[in-house]
Write an enzyme that holds these catalytic residues in place. Structure first.
Site, short mmCIF file in Angstrom:
data_model
loop_
_atom_site.label_atom_id
_atom_site.label_comp_id
_atom_site.label_asym_id
_atom_site.label_seq_id
_atom_site.Cartn_x
_atom_site.Cartn_y
_atom_site.Cartn_z
N HIS A 122 53.01 -25.38 123.65
CA HIS A 122 53.42 -24.21 124.48
C HIS A 122 54.27 -23.22 123.63
O HIS A 122 54.10 -22.14 123.67
CB HIS A 122 54.17 -24.79 125.53
N GLU A 123 55.30 -23.91 122.82
CA GLU A 123 56.29 -22.84 121.99
C GLU A 123 55.44 -22.17 120.91
O GLU A 123 55.81 -21.07 120.51
CB GLU A 123 57.39 -23.75 121.57
N HIS A 135 53.81 -19.30 122.27
CA HIS A 135 54.92 -18.07 122.22
C HIS A 135 54.87 -17.35 120.67
O HIS A 135 55.09 -16.16 120.59
CB HIS A 135 56.47 -18.88 122.48
#
Length: 656
Positions: free
Chosen positions: A169-170, A173
């Site tokens: 998820h990170e 980003h």
């Protein structure tokens, strides 16, 4: 997720952010003007301020507020220009890349390293936050100065597959442009809220002025009123700031969740992490006094807020989007009575033990490189598996050395050492004079595993060493860069891979200027020719073959081919200028660039490990991080065993 489409969307979101900031500033000006025209009396009924709303007043107020907001934003932007490490340190994070103390910390590093290698990028710095809530964040202005922060609660309470989902998820980003935008948002919101901070400072100052009511009325009335007014405006600034965070961030969380599932091909990983947050007494709370300032960066909400001002979407909706069969129940976890203490201490690995891996000759086909190009910014599960294989194949002495500052320097020196005995002697003599005895001894201990290292593992090893190299100051790194240039120039020739290795180290340690999308590929025809010429000559045995590769590479392009140019040692500065210009290609133009590069190296139907590493290194310099290439057999094996791997992987924990 289409990497280049996300870059276009990031540009549009930047314009939206500018518009919202302008709207917020106009609202602050309007509110301030209204407050200033309200008549104010002192305690004796005397009017001490009664202004009329006119053009001069509006102009003065506007100038003052715009100046304050801009100065507040610029000061915060300057502070954050050093990268995500600033945010991590503000939240009391501890760098663990070269100082993992427990098995949980090493597992976190393993997961981050796997994801970085699978993405084709350098390993980011990893910070451990002391908070017991389950949370994480990515911060930085570029992938080169990005950091990953993870809380102690996350590494203690999440399984490996759940932690992998959070890290994926990170990484989403980082590569879809959210991280840079969110970090800029910190500076903009700070500028909007600085009025309220100024008001609170003024009020604190007035507490110590004057001792009698008369003196306070005389000397403090207007400053106090100004402080209260700014404090009221500051409350409005906080509301505007939170609304801007929500407008920019909430939908991006859904995209990052979906991308994490795509990365790992395991929806239960990220869904399990979200379910534990929902059932954990401490949730995703971060207790730092600065936590609210960075709330929109987090994996989960770091503090409670109203639904309309929340920077994250509802937890239940996030779970249902990745797990449609969810029954609505959370994983109940009680808060620890005391701070969690690590139960297993990680032994310090032997930096020079183990057996070096044997070098392998590998050939890739067209499907391999096309699959990796298609996965730019969005590695698939098979790339994660390949990244894990790569990390396992890197000899333990090299992995241990890469996690120390001295060892990382020795590795980059060692990667440039020649296999020619005569040239090797010249290079070692250069280093003997240039570096201290301790580092030279370390280099000698690493020469054997480096000499037998699979060529396909050189870039992953370099990626592992980047966080340690980033700990060098400007002067020590300038000396390292000087020594690397001496090694490259020792034979009066410069190979393209040598040059790209130096550029990769340079841009990841010193940083790279943000990309400004402004060119079409046809506007960079000469730069493209310089790049393709270098690729063709690096991958072919003779000039006729290089010319054929160059001709094949230009097929499919819609503009005229410039005259072929020489790219020799003395002209590599021209290649550097070409790559710098090509970095500013519009996102929609980049697939054509990569296709031309692909045709250049694949004109004969196969690509060697050396060609693959040059291709990946050049792609990295162009801000198109290429996942590792998979052999035809690996592609077939990964496709046929996908289900079995997904079932077996959660229980597997590898401690390097």
């Amino acid at each position: 997720m289409n990497f280049f489409e996300q870059q276009r969307q990031a540009k549009r979101r930047t314009l939206l952010l500018i518009f919202l900031m302008m709207l917020a500033v106009l609202s602050l000006i309007a509110m301030s003007c209204l407050l200033m025209v309200i008549p104010v009396e002192d305690g004796d009924g005397n009017v001490i301020m009664d202004l009329e709303l006119n053009r001069q007043l509006v102009g003065t107020v506007s100038a003052v507020i715009i100046s304050i907001v801009l100065m507040g934003s610029l000061s915060k932007h300057w502070e954050l220009s050093e990268g995500g490490k600033v945010v991590a340190r503000r939240l009391d994070g501890r760098l663990i890349n070269h100082s993992a103390q427990t098995l949980e910390e090493q597992r976190l590093l393993n997961v981050v390293e796997e994801m970085a290698i699978a993405s084709g990028t350098a390993v980011p710095s990893v910070y451990l936050l002391p908070d017991l809530g389950i949370n994480a964040f990515a911060a930085g202005l570029t992938p080169q100065n990005a950091v990953i922060g993870v809380t102690q609660g996350a590494i203690n309470l999440l399984t490996r597959e759940e932690l992998q989902g959070v890290i994926a998820h990170e990484f989403s980003h980082i590569y879809n442009g959210d991280m840079r935008l969110n970090t800029r948002l910190v500076a903009i919101v700070h500028g909007i809220m600085v009025l309220g901070l100024t008001g609170s400072y003024i009020l604190q100052g007035t507490e110590h002025v004057g001792k009698t009511p008369a003196s306070r009325n005389k000397f403090v009335a207007i400053p106090m009123l100004t402080g209260f007014a700014l404090l009221i405006v500051g409350i409005a600034g906080t509301i505007f700031g939170n609304r801007i965070k929500a407008a920019i961030s909430r939908e991006r969380e859904f995209l990052a969740d979906a991308t994490a599932v795509q990365y790992t091909r395991n929806p239960q990983g990220i869904a399990g992490a979200l379910k534990k947050i929902g059932g954990y007494e401490l949730g995703s709370a971060i207790k730092s006094p600065r936590a609210e300032e960075y709330s929109h960066l987090y994996f989960g909400p770091g503090a409670t807020s109203s639904d309309s001002l929340a920077s994250h979407p509802d937890l239940n909706e996030r779970i249902r989007r990745v797990d449609a069969q969810w029954d609505g129940s959370f994983s109940k976890i009680a808060a620890p009575l005391t701070e969690i203490q690590p139960t297993v201490v990680l032994p310090v690995p032997d930096a020079f033990g183990g057996v070096p891996a044997a070098a392998m000759a590998v050939l890739y086909d067209m499907n391999s490189i096309q699959a990796s190009v298609a996965a730019i910014g969005a590695p698939q599960a098979e790339h994660l598996i390949e990244a894990r294989r790569m990390l396992e194949d890197i000899p333990q002495p090299l992995k241990a050395a890469a996690r120390t500052v001295e060892g990382a320097q020795a590795i980059v020196y060692g990667l440039l050492l020649s296999r020619s005995v005569s040239l090797l002697g010249v290079q070692l003599e250069i280093l003997r004079e240039a570096i201290d005895d301790s580092m030279f001894s370390t280099l000698n201990l690493l020469r054997e595993p480096l000499s037998s290292l699979n060529p396909g593992l050189r870039l992953p090893l370099l990626d592992l060493a980047i966080p340690s190299l980033q700990q060098l100051g400007k002067k020590p790194f300038a000396k390292v860069k000087h020594n690397l240039n001496l090694l490259i120039e020792a034979d009066n020739e410069t190979e393209l891979l040598e040059w790209t290795l130096l550029r990769i180290v340079e841009r990841n340690v010193e940083g790279a200027a943000p990309v400004q999308f402004k060119f079409g590929l046809f506007q960079c025809a000469e730069e493209l020719m310089a790049l393709l010429t270098a690729l063709a000559r690096a991958g072919q045995q003779n000039m006729p073959a290089a010319s054929q590769a160059l001709q094949f590479a230009w097929q499919g392009l819609t503009f005229e081919r410039p005259q072929e140019m020489r790219v020799e040692l003395e002209e590599l500065t021209g290649l550097e200028a070409a790559i710098k210009r090509l970095r500013h290609l519009m996102p929609e133009e980049r697939p054509a660039l990569l296709n031309a590069m692909t045709r250049c190296v694949m004109h004969d139907g196969v690509i060697t490990v050396a060609e693959a590493e040059v291709f990946r290194a050049v792609a990295d310099l162009l801000d198109c991080p290429l996942p590792p290439l998979l052999t035809a057999q690996a592609l077939a094996d990964d496709s046929s065993s996908e289900t079995a791997r997904d079932e077996a992987e959660p229980s597997r924990i590898t401690v390097a």
